[in-house]
Design an enzyme around this catalytic site. Structure first.
Site, mmCIF file in Angstrom:
data_model
loop_
_atom_site.group_PDB
_atom_site.id
_atom_site.type_symbol
_atom_site.label_atom_id
_atom_site.label_comp_id
_atom_site.label_asym_id
_atom_site.label_seq_id
_atom_site.Cartn_x
_atom_site.Cartn_y
_atom_site.Cartn_z
ATOM 1 N N GLU A 65 0.897 -1.223 -0.190
ATOM 2 C CA GLU A 65 0.343 0.081 -0.219
ATOM 3 C C GLU A 65 1.163 1.206 -0.194
ATOM 4 O OE1 GLU A 65 -2.383 -3.885 1.423
ATOM 5 O OE2 GLU A 65 -0.463 -2.807 1.912
ATOM 6 N N HIS A 134 -10.397 -5.655 9.998
ATOM 7 C CA HIS A 134 -10.678 -5.950 8.715
ATOM 8 C C HIS A 134 -12.357 -5.608 9.131
ATOM 9 C CE1 HIS A 134 -7.918 -8.623 7.437
ATOM 10 N NE2 HIS A 134 -7.846 -8.460 6.953
#
Length: 336
Positions: A65, A134
């Site tokens: 990322e 998550h």
């Protein structure tokens, strides 16, 4: 919605349609992220785009990322309009410098010499047992830092119009879609997100909340998944003669405080609902905004949000901490 529409779309299809329209109109628009090309995005965020636009504009990236969000910032500063997908919002910490210190600040730090016209899309929310890393929403984490616009659609119609606006905006936009609303086969959505969507393109201005249900007795302010839970609560309350107004903020930055204050001046009662954490977040900001502008009109207030704990994996525990329609209903009843 002014034109007659005879088709309904899921939120994921509405998002993809907007992205496709913008890519056809502007060759500088491209999409990059993990599993967005051949796989079509794990939340169907790019489904079908690869066939039309190819690997040069629908790009899979390595699991870094830091690298690809940094690349998106650089591409945006050079005049392109990248859309970079952060698969789960929880992963933002991996690229915190790229997001917080580059994407959000480079226009300011350059004295306006560069713009950063990029969209960072990201999936938010729990309710499907994916545990603490998550399942977060983290709206407030991005809204707190100046420099980024923050978008949170709750319906397919809004999702398309807000995406068109996000891609065309010259500032960085964080576009946060709730997994439960996307219309995935393996993650059923509530009834509300699938709506009529025009085939033509249209924009929804940022900073313009939507009154999803008008009412006279209490104002419920929320966004994302909890718009639909608030509407369910309002329907239950109506059976007992309580008339709830439900406001969908749609964007956090800019924030439509005026619509909220106007509603509270009418109802005198406020319930703010959020899937983000209770402390230092959206619920407190909305309550403070109303107190600043309409304290004399506010008779009672309640906040409904996640407690300040990591989101549990166990279904029973997750259900306990993530607010449901019954929690919203109970909060409204406690005001009266």
């Amino acid at each position: 919605m002014s034109e007659t529409v005879d088709r309904d779309l899921t939120m994921s299809r509405a998002i993809v349609e907007a992205i496709g329209d913008e890519m056809r109109e502007n060759e500088e628009v491209f999409y990059m992220g993990e599993d967005v090309a051949d796989y079509g995005g794990i939340f169907d965020s790019t489904q079908g785009l690869l066939d039309e636009f190819g690997y040069d504009r629908i790009m899979d990236v390595p699991i870094s990322e830091t690298a690809y969000l940094g690349a998106a910032v650089g591409a945006a500063q050079q005049g392109m309009r990248p859309i970079a997908e952060l698969m789960f919002v929880d992963f933002f910490g991996v690229a915190m410098d790229q997001i917080y210190n580059q994407m959000a600040k480079n226009t300011y730090m350059s004295g306006g010499a560069v713009n950063v016209p990029m969209v960072m899309t990201t999936a938010v929310g729990g309710t499907y047992n994916d545990a603490a890393q998550h399942s977060q929403t983290l709206y407030g984490t991005f809204a707190h830092l100046p420099g980024m616009k923050v978008v949170v659609p709750s319906t397919a119609y809004d999702a398309k119009g807000l995406m068109h606006n996000a891609i065309r905006d010259d500032d960085p936009v964080v576009y946060m879609y709730h997994k439960r609303l996307m219309g995935l086969g393996w993650l059923p959505a509530p009834d509300g997100p699938k709506t009529p969507v025009p085939e033509t393109d249209y924009t929804i201005p940022f900073g313009q909340a939507d009154v999803k249900r008008e009412g006279a007795d209490v104002t419920i302010v929320t966004l994302g998944l909890h718009v639909h839970r608030a509407l369910d609560a309002a329907a239950a309350l109506a059976a007992d003669g309580v008339d709830a107004e439900v406001i969908d903020l749609r964007t956090l930055v800019p924030l439509d405080r005026e619509t909220v204050v106007e509603s509270v001046r009418k109802t005198g009662h406020l319930v703010v609902v959020d899937e983000d954490y209770r402390s230092f977040g959206l619920t407190g900001e909305i309550v403070a905004s109303v107190a600043d502008e309409a304290l004399d009109a506010l008779s009672a207030v309640e906040r409904v949000a996640l407690p300040d704990v990591p989101i549990p994996y166990a279904r029973s525990l997750e259900t306990e901490v993530v607010p449901g329609a019954t929690d919203i209903e109970a909060a409204v009843r406690s005001l009266r």
